[in-house]
Design a protein around this motif. Structure first.
Motif, short mmCIF file in Angstrom:
data_model
loop_
_atom_site.label_atom_id
_atom_site.label_comp_id
_atom_site.label_asym_id
_atom_site.label_seq_id
_atom_site.Cartn_x
_atom_site.Cartn_y
_atom_site.Cartn_z
N PHE A 54 0.83 -1.20 0.00
CA PHE A 54 0.00 0.00 0.00
C PHE A 54 0.86 1.25 0.00
O PHE A 54 0.56 2.22 -0.70
N PHE A 55 1.94 1.23 0.77
CA PHE A 55 2.80 2.40 0.84
C PHE A 55 3.47 2.66 -0.51
O PHE A 55 3.51 3.81 -0.99
N ASN A 56 4.00 1.63 -1.12
CA ASN A 56 4.68 1.81 -2.40
C ASN A 56 3.72 2.19 -3.52
O ASN A 56 4.07 2.97 -4.41
N THR A 57 2.51 1.66 -3.47
CA THR A 57 1.51 2.09 -4.44
C THR A 57 1.22 3.57 -4.27
O THR A 57 1.07 4.31 -5.25
N THR A 58 1.13 4.02 -3.02
CA THR A 58 0.93 5.44 -2.75
C THR A 58 2.09 6.27 -3.27
O THR A 58 1.89 7.33 -3.88
N VAL A 59 3.30 5.78 -3.07
CA VAL A 59 4.48 6.51 -3.55
C VAL A 59 4.46 6.59 -5.08
O VAL A 59 4.83 7.62 -5.66
N ILE A 60 4.04 5.52 -5.73
CA ILE A 60 3.98 5.53 -7.20
C ILE A 60 3.00 6.59 -7.69
O ILE A 60 3.28 7.33 -8.63
N VAL A 61 1.83 6.66 -7.05
CA VAL A 61 0.88 7.70 -7.44
C VAL A 61 1.44 9.08 -7.12
O VAL A 61 1.26 10.02 -7.90
N LEU A 62 2.13 9.21 -6.00
CA LEU A 62 2.77 10.50 -5.69
C LEU A 62 3.82 10.86 -6.73
O LEU A 62 4.02 12.04 -7.04
#
Length: 1649
Positions: free
Chosen positions: A1223-1231
């Motif tokens: 979830f964190f890395n998916t968030t970073v990708i969108v960021l």
């Protein structure tokens, strides 16, 4: 309202076995093991009688004695008595021990092992605290052992919510065991001079004086959480209270009896402080981020040299010295981590936490000292080097000193690495405790989390592969291209810019470089997840192949390997005939096969002297006809050649032999009377045939051409035999007709005289003239089912003309058969006898779900005119036909009887196809049914099928199903039909028990709560209350589901418990393998025995839509492929809410099956896995058995922090990337998308892109590298790759590729991209602001259209507004970037971002039935506008009023922390950049770079807002009575606007296009102001300004809705698009011939049935 306690239990009532009565006529009581335990419990000896109570030594036992002495409730004692008796009896049966003797003395080893297991956590606890145990180890004293075990069980059974606090229970047991010892040792109280009496005694004393005070303290603390909205650091949860008992101070502050004027009731957090911040990810996984930044540090240094390969840069000594600066980075990050800890844990600091403060201060000082030392030494190296102009000897000496310092700094890591591969090196306990305190602090759990050497090598190699790929790709495709562009930007100056307004940022382009590196660094930090996702499916698939999965992937492979399948059944289970017969019967009961298919699938027992295995008919198919054709083709060939061709197919050989043997037995033993001449003729005929076959002269003796005629005559004969009432004369005629062909035509060279001589014809010539078989046919008994079953099978073999490759027809039946057969080829433990198996229970928490579909529910139509029954009839068309066929077989005559006499069957049929409680109960009761069958097979043989009385009850001793229905009393009180439906399920399921919480109002208007267990008594024909245990208060003070599980677990039995949710099912054939699965608890997996057995789950809710297929495919790959990888390779599998089996006693003494703290444990299931791993347990995964079937708060939890700190480095990597890291890395990708787009916007508007980068596309490799990384994620390839590999193993590679292509055509990429946005939005919001809630599993499966207003409410904040923002950036970028002229480069740069925009906008409509229907679109728009403008009252729901929804959407801003509000404001400032950049491109600016241009734009905004406020004031005050004033104000505003435009056009460089361009600048600014105003809502709420904010926000929401609705309306208007969308959504249904388009557009005439 007060209501009486409806107590139905009778004296002598019992749950599973009557343990209170040795003389009871119950089969289980006759077991010697049961009697031995009961007699041992009654061996009171010389125990002192409890004071103040009536004592009956003849009818009471040790548990009664404990209950009276310590004040336990009577029903608690009854419950734990049965609990203890069943376990000890079952444990003795499981062990290979001699039977008990006649005196009933059971083996002491059983009790001793149970005591060690039950008190294992208590032993670890007192050892950790350095206290002496109060359990005396007198292994020869059975009575004392029983008292200790019984005391713990009684404490646990009555502790209610305290069961979530295992060390609290240890503390209570410690002191009560001490008082027990004093009683047993006849201790005299010094104060009274009398025998010792426990400090806790009297009626219900334990509940009132121990449990309730602690419960009340917890409940008061939970109230401070404000239903989970308060910050976590302001209140204490279950873990805080439990961790209070991890310190010796609890003995001095809480004391015994409990002193509640102590630190226990203070407001300080204990052990850990949960804070809402993204810094948790660094705090918990600092080793991961240190690794990533150190590699980034080194890669930047090496790439700066621009060598072809990085190692070539090390030829330069200066580069080697620069690399040493990584130690500064390393120590600096350690220092930051040391500073972060006190910042997060500040609220724990107090006078009692001196060790914590000392550790924090020392760690900061040591980290600061190392950082300072490295900085100082590194600076000295370069000072000397610059002074000498090269690396002189003096400089080298300083380098050597620095290296020595670095070695000392890295020495702990080197030691850890050595210990990682040499785990048997043990340190002195004091040294170990000191090191543990330094690195991890004081913590009872999380010690010794090691795996075996082989396992460690495997997961290390996996991560070496992943990290090696990640760093290689990052260096060559991210870092090196970015370095080139960075150098070019550094070489440019401010004079090169087209405008100079951006000079406020940097004169050396540092701001531009920062934007450039932002996306690169974000992708660098997150793409480990990408490569993990790439490799893990391949490794998981390889692991599957090594485990022999995929041996049988479909029915075709089952056909060819059925011989081995039957052997596997017998090896792993028992006799295959009974297993197959019962399994096929179960399939028929479920209506997934027809009556005809039952006969085709059954494996009949051997009978009628048939010499071969009687394979199921669907395997034999048309093999007999093929053999006849071969006989025709090879009529002149030798016997061996004909037989060789027949035997090429085993089923063909068996079909031929079985048909011959069956006809032979039928005619000689069943059909023709034995004393007749005709019988002798037939006997001679078969003797002749047998002889010719033995001598291999069949083709020489007989005309094989005649076999076809004989075959047709045989069919007619068999058809007559199938008619029970058929005349024997007609059968005789058929026999005569058959004989008339055999005698003259079958034999090649025999005359009539030879036939008579060989006894193949009547001896007298007159007999030939008359009809034979006239009076020789035996009449058959119509009730002889065996005879007709055999004849029916013969008829099937004779008449079948197709290969039966489509049998069974039902896809679910085919899937289950294939999986069951495949699973038997996998490695699994040998199943023991039922009486020797590990006993287990199943526990299901039931809340408010549907039990059975009612008649009204089935008939009621939804808004699209579709009823549930009609939908089910359409989707499960073949199953509905099978159901009607079964009903007619069971006596239904008229069709309307389905709504009367067969109504319950109809309700069950429908409920079994939905996510209902009835479906779950049926599935779990298959365990009981399977154990009954297996117990029968254990006790019977081929010749003896009798079952003793004792064996009849063994299934109840080994299995029970407990459903915890927390709201049953509410349903019963209000007359909810679900209460009666549950009782009906109890009535029809013997092993089912129902636990619920009863609520009673006393005379003083106080409420009392009781935990009640019900069963259905078949003799009394009603529900009977077995146990009623008083609770300290309401059950639910934490999260509902784990509290419900905790309530029900006290009534479970056995060594294991399986947790089943309401959306799960089970299958009979899988239940047969439960014995094999439970045996896994006895085997080591690595160096540990499992404490959780992971079980494969089948997703049964796939239905017919593509969305359901995508979700099922994604979920299926997770519950199979990834679980396999987690458990077998990475050793990091947790519990994910699936049907895992728990070591029941291990978990009940360590906090239960889940955690229940409010909000923080909202994903309660996974915390059981966290707790298991931290406490030294092991989780495995097993795929030979299957059961049909939120992460933001985890991020903050102490469990994640401790696992991140305690696991070894590589298991930590696995844990991070398999849990919150996803979830964190998916968030970073969108960021990174945000960073990339905003960076490009800055480059375009500032002129940097044009002036510095120009048209040289080679200099933009870094930018394209970043966006191409996004492309991989955007297309969702890593979402579909696991599903492809999973399918390739299960159904074959080509089929998997085809499935993948179909998924892409059905726009699975759009769906996965959209779901990614959902996860990112709610994960980020939960971490920053909280507000996570438990969403009950949905159970509505009828296809229906979702309105646009509903879609907007669901996705406006998470998708639509973000997509509009991205789209606006892309349009502005295309307008002002010179790259737009380079079409290919622009497409390459922006394509994936446009795909993201389109996916986030169109997905809710693409996957919405009738999403592009023109009439529905028009209706949806009207509904949306009505919703926008509806004001209603303050009680209006969000579905009714936009304003109510708007306030709900911003509610999290009211409860968030100050840092959350500040971050929200900072993020919203980005919208002002549109205005800041675009106003300088307006014609009116005259290409000025002055800051006053920007200030004038704000004056314009304020003026416009002032006019809006004025118009609002006029409208509100004069709109009703003096509307002329409103019109006048509008007219004046229009005139003013026209005059302003004319003036600007006349006196400035204003252009008309500036009107549209300014909207791009000012509209985002308005939205930014509204968003910031929401943060200040508490301050603005009561001002006039707030009304304007709400009004302006309404217009913005309307504008967003129109922007989203516009493209949808255009596509809806286009002809044919709706049909295409329906095909995309329901492609699977079209392939089945279903008319989904007609269903969803209400064009089908619904049938009554």
């Amino acid at each position: 309202m007060s209501r009486p306690c409806n107590r139905l239990s009778l004296e002598g009532g019992y749950n599973l076995i009557p343990v209170h009565n040795l003389d009871a006529n119950h089969p289980c009581v006759r077991y010697p093991e049961v009697r031995a335990v009961l007699l041992s419990l009654r061996a009171l000896g010389n125990l002192r009688e409890p004071p103040y109570h009536t004592w009956h030594s003849s009818s009471m036992d040790l548990l009664d004695w404990l209950g009276l002495f310590f004040g336990f409730q009577h029903d608690n004692v009854k419950n734990q008595r049965e609990h203890l008796v069943l376990h000890l009896a079952n444990a003795h049966m499981c062990l290979s021990l001699p039977p008990v003797d006649n005196n009933g003395t059971f083996q002491a080893i059983v009790l001793r092992e149970f005591r060690r297991k039950l008190l294992g956590n208590y032993t670890n606890w007192w050892s950790y605290l350095g206290k002496a145990s109060n359990v005396d180890s007198l292994e020869s004293d059975t009575r004392r052992e029983l008292l200790y075990v019984g005391l713990y069980l009684l404490i646990w059974g009555e502790s209610a919510n305290l069961r979530f606090m295992p060390e609290c229970i240890c503390y209570i047991f410690h002191h009560m065991a001490m008082e027990l010892n004093k009683i047993l040792e006849d201790y005299i109280d010094e104060e009274t001079g009398r025998p010792w009496i426990p400090s806790i005694s009297g009626e219900n004393a334990f509940l009132n004086r121990v449990v309730k005070p602690i419960y009340d303290t917890i409940k008061a603390e939970v109230a401070k959480s404000k239903n989970g909205t308060a910050l976590h650091d302001t209140w204490r949860n279950y873990d805080d209270f439990n961790e209070y008992f991890w310190s010796k101070s609890c003995f001095y502050t809480l004391n015994w009896p409990l002193d509640f004027n102590s630190k226990f009731t203070s407001e300080r957090k204990t052990g850990f402080v949960e804070r809402r911040t993204f810094w948790n990810v660094y705090r918990s996984f600092d080793r991961l981020w240190v690794m990533l930044f150190l590699f980034l540090h080194v890669m930047v240094i090496l790439a700066w040299e621009e060598k072809k390969y990085p190692w070539l840069a090390l030829d330069n000594k200066d580069v080697k010295v620069r690399v040493l600066s990584l130690f500064i980075t390393w120590s600096g990050m350690r220092l930051f981590h040391a500073l972060l800890e006190p910042a997060m844990e500040f609220s724990r600091v107090s006078r009692q936490t001196s060790r914590l403060v000392l550790r924090m201060v020392l760690r900061i000082l040591v980290a600061a000292a190392w950082t300072g030392a490295f900085l100082f030494c590194y600076t000295r190296i370069w000072v000397q080097r610059n002074h000498d102009k090269h690396l002189s000897n003096e400089a080298n000496q300083r380098v050597t000193f620095f290296l020595g310092l670095a070695f000392l700094y890295g020495l702990p890591e080197l030691v850890e690495l050595v210990l990682f591969f040499l785990p048997r090196i043990w340190l002195n306990s004091k040294v170990f405790d000191l090191l543990s305190w330094w690195f991890h602090g004081d913590c009872y759990i999380g010690q010794g989390l090691t795996e075996g050497l082989v396992d460690r090598i495997k997961y290390v190699l996996f991560w070496v592969l992943v990290l090696g790929t990640k760093f290689t790709v990052s260096y060559f495709f991210q870092i090196k291209p970015t370095i080139n562009t960075t150098k070019q930007l550094l070489d440019s100056t401010i004079a090169d810019y087209e405008w100079d307004w951006q000079a406020i940022f940097s004169v050396s382009n540092k701001f531009t470089i920062g934007l450039l590196w932002l996306s690169v660094v974000l992708i660098y930090l997150a793409d480990t997840q990408v490569w993990y996702s790439f490799y893990s499916p391949f490794v998981g698939a390889a692991t599957w192949l090594l485990q022999l999965l995929g041996e049988i992937r479909n029915i075709e492979q089952l056909r060819w390997r059925f011989r081995f399948f039957a052997t596997a059944i017998q090896f792993n289970l028992l006799r295959q005939e009974e297993i197959m017969i019962t399994g096929v019967t179960t399939f028929r009961e479920e209506d997934i096969i027809s009556d005809e298919e039952v006969g085709l699938l059954q494996l009949p027992p051997n009978s009628w002297e048939i010499r071969v295995i009687r394979w199921p008919c669907f395997l034999l198919g048309n093999e007999l006809l093929r053999a006849l054709n071969l006989a025709m083709d090879f009529y002149d060939e030798p016997d061996n050649w004909l037989w060789y061709n027949i035997c090429k197919n085993e089923y063909r050989r068996c079909a031929v032999i079985e048909t011959y043997d069956c006809i032979k037995y039928l005619m000689l033993h069943k059909l023709i009377k034995s004393s007749t001449e005709e019988h002798s003729i037939l006997k001679a005929l078969f003797r002749e045939i047998d002889h010719s076959i033995e001598t291999e002269k069949f083709t020489k003796t007989f005309r094989t051409i005649a076999l076809l005629q004989i075959h047709s005559k045989l069919i007619k004969l068999v058809e007559l035999l199938l008619e029970p009432n058929e005349s024997v004369n007609e059968i005789a005629d058929a026999m005569q007709s058959l004989y008339a062909i055999v005698v003259p035509y079958l034999f090649k060279a025999k005359t009539m005289d030879q036939l008579r001589e060989d006894e193949l014809a009547p001896k007298s010539r007159s007999a030939m003239a008359r009809w034979l078989f006239k009076n020789t046919v035996e009449s058959q008994d119509p009730s002889n089912k065996d005879f007709y079953m055999q004849v029916k099978r013969l008829h099937t073999i004779l008449t079948t003309r197709d290969s039966m490759h489509t049998i069974p027809v039902n896809n679910e039946a085919r899937r289950r058969l294939a999986f069951f057969s495949n699973s038997l080829f996998m490695k699994m433990p040998q199943a023991p006898r039922v009486e020797e198996m590990i006993a287990f229970s199943v526990l299901t928490p039931f809340n408010d779900e549907a039990v059975l579909y009612s008649k009204k529910t089935l008939k009621t139509k939804n808004e699209d005119g579709i009823s549930i029954l009609y939908y089910l009839q359409t989707i499960y068309d073949d199953e509905w036909k099978n159901f009607i066929e079964r009903m007619r077989r069971e006596g239904m005559v008229a069709a309307d009887e389905i709504w009367t006499t067969k109504l319950r069957d109809l309700r069950l049929w429908a409920s079994y196809r939905g996510q209902t409680f009835a479906r779950t109960v049926r599935g779990m009761m298959y365990y009981y049914r399977a154990l009954q069958l297996l117990a029968f097979l254990d006790s019977s043989s081929e010749t003896d099928i009798t079952v003793t009385k004792e064996e009849e009850g063994i299934d109840l001793m080994n299995y029970t199903y407990v459903v915890s229905c927390q709201k049953y009393w509410e349903h019963k009180a209000i007359g909810d039909p679900r209460a009666e439906e549950i009782i009906d399920l109890l009535k029809h399921n013997e092993a089912l028990r129902m636990a619920y919480v009863d609520q009673i109002s006393t005379e003083s208007d106080e409420k009392e709560y009781y935990s009640v267990l019900l069963k259905y008594d078949r003799q009394l024909q009603r529900e009977v209350e077995i146990y009623r245990i008083k609770l300290p208060g309401p059950m639910n003070i934490g999260e509902g589901k784990p509290e419900n599980q905790n309530h029900g677990i006290v009534f479970t039995r056995g060594d294991a418990v399986q947790t089943i949710d309401m959306n799960q099912d089970n299958y009979f054939e899988e239940a047969l393998k439960i014995r094999n699965l439970l045996e896994e608890f006895k085997h080591h997996h690595g160096i540990h025995r499992p404490t959780i057995l992971g079980v494969r789950e089948h997703i049964f809710s796939g239905s017919v839509s593509s969305v359901a297929w995508f979700m099922s495919a994604q979920e299926a790959s997770f519950v199979t492929l990834f679980q396999r990888l987690f458990a077998n390779l990475l050793k990091i599998r947790m519990h994910y809410g699936h049907p895992d089996v728990f070591d029941r006693f291990w978990f009940m003494t360590r906090g239960g099956l889940s955690k229940a703290s409010k909000v923080i444990n909202i994903s309660e299931d996974i915390f059981a896995g966290f707790n298991c791993t931290l406490r030294g347990g092991s989780v495995t995964h097993h795929e030979y058995i299957q059961v049909g079937k939120e992460s933001g708060e985890q991020f903050l939890s102490r469990d994640v922090y401790r696992l991140g700190q305690r696991l070894d480095f590589f298991r930590m990597l696995s844990f991070f990337h398999t849990t919150i890291g996803y979830f964190f890395n998916t968030t970073v990708i969108v960021l990174s998308v945000y960073g990339f787009l905003w960076g490009q916007l800055y480059l375009a508007l500032s002129g940097v892109e044009n002036s510095v980068l120009g048209n040289d596309t080679n200099s933009k490799k870094a930018l394209s590298a970043v966006i191409n990384q996004e492309l991989i994620i955007q297309f969702g390839l890593f979402m579909t790759l696991p599903a492809i590999l999973e399918s390739s193993v299960e159904i074959g590679f080509l089929e998997a590729i085809w499935e993948f292509l179909v998924m892409q055509l059905q726009l699975s990429t759009v769906f996965y991209t959209f779901s990614m946005g959902t996860r990112v939005h709610f994960f980020g919001r939960t971490v920053l602001h909280g507000g996570a809630t438990y969403r009950q599993t949905g159970h509505n499966f009828v296809v229906q259209h979702t309105s646009f207003a509903e879609n907007y409410r669901l996705y406006a904040r998470s998708h639509f507004i973000k997509a509009i923002e991205f789209g606006l950036i892309l349009m502005v970028y295309a307008t002002y970037t010179p790259s737009a002229k380079l079409t290919f480069f622009y497409i390459d740069m922006s394509l994936t971002c446009w795909l993201l925009v389109l996916s986030w906008i169109f997905a809710p409509f693409l996957f919405n039935p009738s999403g592009f229907d023109w009439l529905k679109t028009v209706d949806d728009f009207d509904d949306f506008m009505n919703w926008i403008w509806y004001r209603g009252s303050i009680f209006a729901k969000a579905t009714e009023s936009w304003e109510s929804w708007w306030y709900e959407e911003q509610h999290h801003l009211l409860t968030t922390s100050l840092w959350g509000k500040l971050l929200e404001i900072i993020l919203n400032l980005r919208f002002f950049f549109f205005q800041y950049g675009i106003v300088y491109h307006l014609g009116i600016s005259g290409q000025s770079g002055s800051v006053f241009v920007y200030l004038w734009s704000w004056i314009f905004i304020l003026t416009a807002f002032g006019i809006y406020l004025t118009m609002s004031y006029v409208r509100d005050n004069y709109g009703a009575k003096k509307h002329i004033y409103v019109r006048l104000a509008k007219f004046l505003s229009l005139i003013l606007g026209i005059l302003l435009v004319i003036a600007l056009r006349q006196f400035t460089a204003f252009k008309y296009v500036d009107l549209f361009t300014s909207l791009l600048a000012l509209v985002p600014t308005g939205w930014g102001l509204i968003s910031i105003a929401q943060v200040f809502r508490p301050l603005l709420r009561h001002t006039r300004l707030w009304d304007s904010v709400v009004s302006l926000a309404r217009y913005y929401e309307m504008m967003f809705g129109v922007i989203v609705m516009g493209p949808v309306a255009v596509l809806s208007w286009m002809p044919g698009f709706q049909s295409m969308q329906t095909r995309i959504l329901f492609n699977d249904a079209f392939s089945k011939g279903l008319q989904m388009f007609k269903i969803i557009t209400q064009k089908v005439h619904q049938k009554d049935v």
